[in-house]
Write a protein that holds these residues in place. Sequence first.
Motif, PDB file in Angstrom:
ATOM      1  N   MET A 295      -9.174   7.173 -14.917  1.00 50.16           N
ATOM      2  CA  MET A 295     -10.556   7.046 -14.452  1.00 50.16           C
ATOM      3  C   MET A 295     -10.650   6.571 -13.008  1.00 50.16           C
ATOM      4  N   VAL A 296      -9.573   5.935 -12.524  1.00 54.59           N
ATOM      5  CA  VAL A 296      -9.642   5.389 -11.157  1.00 54.59           C
ATOM      6  C   VAL A 296      -9.887   6.482 -10.110  1.00 54.59           C
ATOM      7  N   PRO A 297      -9.070   7.553 -10.065  1.00 55.21           N
ATOM      8  CA  PRO A 297      -9.351   8.588  -9.042  1.00 55.21           C
ATOM      9  C   PRO A 297     -10.723   9.242  -9.231  1.00 55.21           C
ATOM     10  N   LEU A 298     -11.176   9.310 -10.466  1.00 53.74           N
ATOM     11  CA  LEU A 298     -12.492   9.910 -10.686  1.00 53.74           C
ATOM     12  C   LEU A 298     -13.590   9.044 -10.097  1.00 53.74           C
ATOM     13  N   ALA A 299     -13.460   7.740 -10.284  1.00 57.02           N
ATOM     14  CA  ALA A 299     -14.468   6.831  -9.716  1.00 57.02           C
ATOM     15  C   ALA A 299     -14.410   6.859  -8.196  1.00 57.02           C
ATOM     16  N   VAL A 300     -13.188   6.850  -7.656  1.00 60.36           N
ATOM     17  CA  VAL A 300     -13.024   6.824  -6.202  1.00 60.36           C
ATOM     18  C   VAL A 300     -13.623   8.085  -5.573  1.00 60.36           C
ATOM     19  N   THR A 301     -13.398   9.229  -6.178  1.00 58.86           N
ATOM     20  CA  THR A 301     -13.848  10.488  -5.579  1.00 58.86           C
ATOM     21  C   THR A 301     -15.253  10.892  -6.036  1.00 58.86           C
ATOM     22  N   SER A 302     -16.015   9.899  -6.509  1.00 60.00           N
ATOM     23  CA  SER A 302     -17.350  10.263  -6.999  1.00 60.00           C
ATOM     24  C   SER A 302     -18.398  10.278  -5.879  1.00 60.00           C
ATOM     25  N   THR A 303     -17.987   9.903  -4.665  1.00 58.99           N
ATOM     26  CA  THR A 303     -18.969   9.848  -3.575  1.00 58.99           C
ATOM     27  C   THR A 303     -19.210  11.250  -2.986  1.00 58.99           C
ATOM     28  N   LYS A 304     -20.327  11.368  -2.307  1.00 61.37           N
ATOM     29  CA  LYS A 304     -20.680  12.659  -1.690  1.00 61.37           C
ATOM     30  C   LYS A 304     -19.605  13.131  -0.719  1.00 61.37           C
TER      31      LYS A 304
ATOM     32  N   TRP B  36     -16.383  12.551  -0.729  1.00 65.32           N
ATOM     33  CA  TRP B  36     -15.195  13.072  -1.418  1.00 65.32           C
ATOM     34  C   TRP B  36     -15.495  14.421  -2.064  1.00 65.32           C
ATOM     35  N   ILE B  37     -16.714  14.545  -2.606  1.00 64.98           N
ATOM     36  CA  ILE B  37     -17.062  15.832  -3.212  1.00 64.98           C
ATOM     37  C   ILE B  37     -16.967  16.937  -2.171  1.00 64.98           C
ATOM     38  N   ARG B  38     -17.463  16.649  -0.978  1.00 64.95           N
ATOM     39  CA  ARG B  38     -17.438  17.638   0.091  1.00 64.95           C
ATOM     40  C   ARG B  38     -15.995  17.908   0.516  1.00 64.95           C
ATOM     41  N   ARG B  39     -15.243  16.834   0.700  1.00 61.20           N
ATOM     42  CA  ARG B  39     -13.890  16.978   1.189  1.00 61.20           C
ATOM     43  C   ARG B  39     -13.001  17.754   0.217  1.00 61.20           C
ATOM     44  N   LEU B  40     -13.189  17.507  -1.061  1.00 59.51           N
ATOM     45  CA  LEU B  40     -12.300  18.149  -2.040  1.00 59.51           C
ATOM     46  C   LEU B  40     -12.754  19.556  -2.399  1.00 59.51           C
ATOM     47  N   GLY B  41     -14.029  19.836  -2.181  1.00 61.48           N
ATOM     48  CA  GLY B  41     -14.521  21.179  -2.451  1.00 61.48           C
ATOM     49  C   GLY B  41     -14.283  21.598  -3.890  1.00 61.48           C
TER      50      GLY B  41
ATOM     51  N   ARG C 147     -11.526  21.764  -5.461  1.00 63.15           N
ATOM     52  CA  ARG C 147     -10.550  20.956  -6.169  1.00 63.15           C
ATOM     53  C   ARG C 147     -11.220  19.786  -6.890  1.00 63.15           C
ATOM     54  N   TRP C 148     -12.412  19.416  -6.408  1.00 62.34           N
ATOM     55  CA  TRP C 148     -13.112  18.281  -7.032  1.00 62.34           C
ATOM     56  C   TRP C 148     -13.392  18.549  -8.509  1.00 62.34           C
ATOM     57  N   ARG C 149     -13.867  19.744  -8.791  1.00 67.12           N
ATOM     58  CA  ARG C 149     -14.180  20.076 -10.194  1.00 67.12           C
ATOM     59  C   ARG C 149     -12.936  20.062 -11.056  1.00 67.12           C
ATOM     60  N   LYS C 150     -11.856  20.586 -10.478  1.00 64.36           N
ATOM     61  CA  LYS C 150     -10.585  20.589 -11.208  1.00 64.36           C
ATOM     62  C   LYS C 150     -10.147  19.156 -11.518  1.00 64.36           C
ATOM     63  N   LEU C 151     -10.210  18.337 -10.490  1.00 69.99           N
ATOM     64  CA  LEU C 151      -9.797  16.946 -10.646  1.00 69.99           C
ATOM     65  C   LEU C 151     -10.615  16.252 -11.735  1.00 69.99           C
TER      66      LEU C 151
END
Lengths: 311, 208
Positions: free
Chosen positions: B132-141, B143-148, B150-154
């Motif tokens: 859950m840690v990486p999911l919480a960390v990448t929950s910001t706008k 990170w969503i933009r940066r990961l594109g 890959r965000w959904r996959k993650l």
Amino acid sequence: MIIWTRKNSDIPSSEITPESVYINRRKFLGASAGIGAAAFLSRDAAASPLAPRQEEEPNTWEEITSHNNFYEFGLDKKDPSRNAHTLVTKPWTVKVDGLCNKPGDYALEDFIKPSTIEDRVYRFRCVEAWSMVIPWRGFPLADVINRAEPDPGAKYVAFDTLWDPDQMPERRWKPRIGWPYREGLRMDEAMHPLSLMVNGLYGKELPNQNGAPLRLIVPWKYGFKSIKSIVRMTFTADEPPTTWATQSPREYGFYSNVNPNVSHPRWSQSTEKRIDGSKLFGSRRIDTLFLNGYADEVAHLYEGMDLKKYF
Amino acid sequence: MVKRPAANPRRRMLLLKTAIWLIGLGPIVWLTVGFFRGTLGVLPVDTIILVEGRWTLVFLLATLAVTPVRRITGWNRIIQIRRLLGLFAFFHVCVHFLAYAGIDQLFAIGYIIEDVLDRRYITAGFAALVLMVPLAVTSTKGWIRRLGKRWRKLHRLAYLSASLGVLHFYWKVRADTFWPLVAALTLAALFAVRLAYRKRTPKKIVRK
């Protein structure tokens, strides 16, 4: 070691010992604790993250009677104290049967009367890794066994808890565990002077949630061996099936001796939470002792046995 | 249900979010009040761990329910509450873990490591927490933009994490497996809905 024993031969079991007796004892222990204070503090500063094993004061009435495992009255620790008032303990009959000369249905009073009632303070260690110190009132289990005159072939004694769905609300469990709750001891364990039949707590009548009107206490074994609200005592030649050992044989053995070196498959048994109301979170963590600290008295019963195998 | 014309969808979303905040913080308020009133039982730490564990699972399952609900009802705006639900799941798992590691085990690292390695229910629970840690960390706008993409996959890891969480619950109970099974069935149902809708949507071109 019996922490504290007071012979009580002259006083009938019905008479209430004032709680002040126990309170005085607490004061006494408090004073004696001062003597060892220096040693105490230095131990406190040692590397162990655990609280040092202090002198063992009994837990309060409130603690002992509001934190119980008695699944017939619910699975939450508080459920028995809320629900067990529906248990009818008068009249009460104990059936004695199996391999013995004096089988029969005994009224509770007749079952108890010939014995000398005494008060004993014992440690109580639950298999769930919490513990208390409890001033029980009762009499040696050996008394009632001797009176039943078991056959030489009787190698074990089994006990049943009452099962009456009208008095016990926890029915969801019935198909899984197979009531009634059943426990048992090897005959030499049962005859050991530490094994106690209990009908009182703090000199008062045993509360329902603690297994009224008659329960077993085997202080060197995990608490679930100390069966509550006993209605039957059976002498058998073979090891009797017991509730938890049947329910989950990988996790609970027939012996279930307190042993810090044998983990429960799901948690360690090397330490325990001693319930202690003076602590912020209600307990302090202490090391668990082999045979719950009663090794000097009972270790010989298991000589030559592999306690990892016979856990 | 009759679909009312959303008079003010924004206001409705605000109400919904307020409700989630109240429910999300409710257990903490309840535990705090109970702690000071002494109504959490003889071992308050056990109550804290238990309650926080349950709420973690409630929020995890609620998070995973958002997409299925959206698919079934066509209520697209519901996606706006998913992050909040997920972060509350993370919040409760943190309290759950800290109560165990700090209050129960007194931060005795040796014992905790032993628990994590040797006790399968703790192994599963700890793995769920770590995921859950990486999911919480990448929950910001950002990170969503940066990961594109890959965000959904993650964030599909949420399913793995929830499965481990339910397993942790199932392995932990001594005998009464009713609620762990309810949680497992809920999770399975949510997954089934997702798969069913996935089949219906035509496969997009897979880019290597």
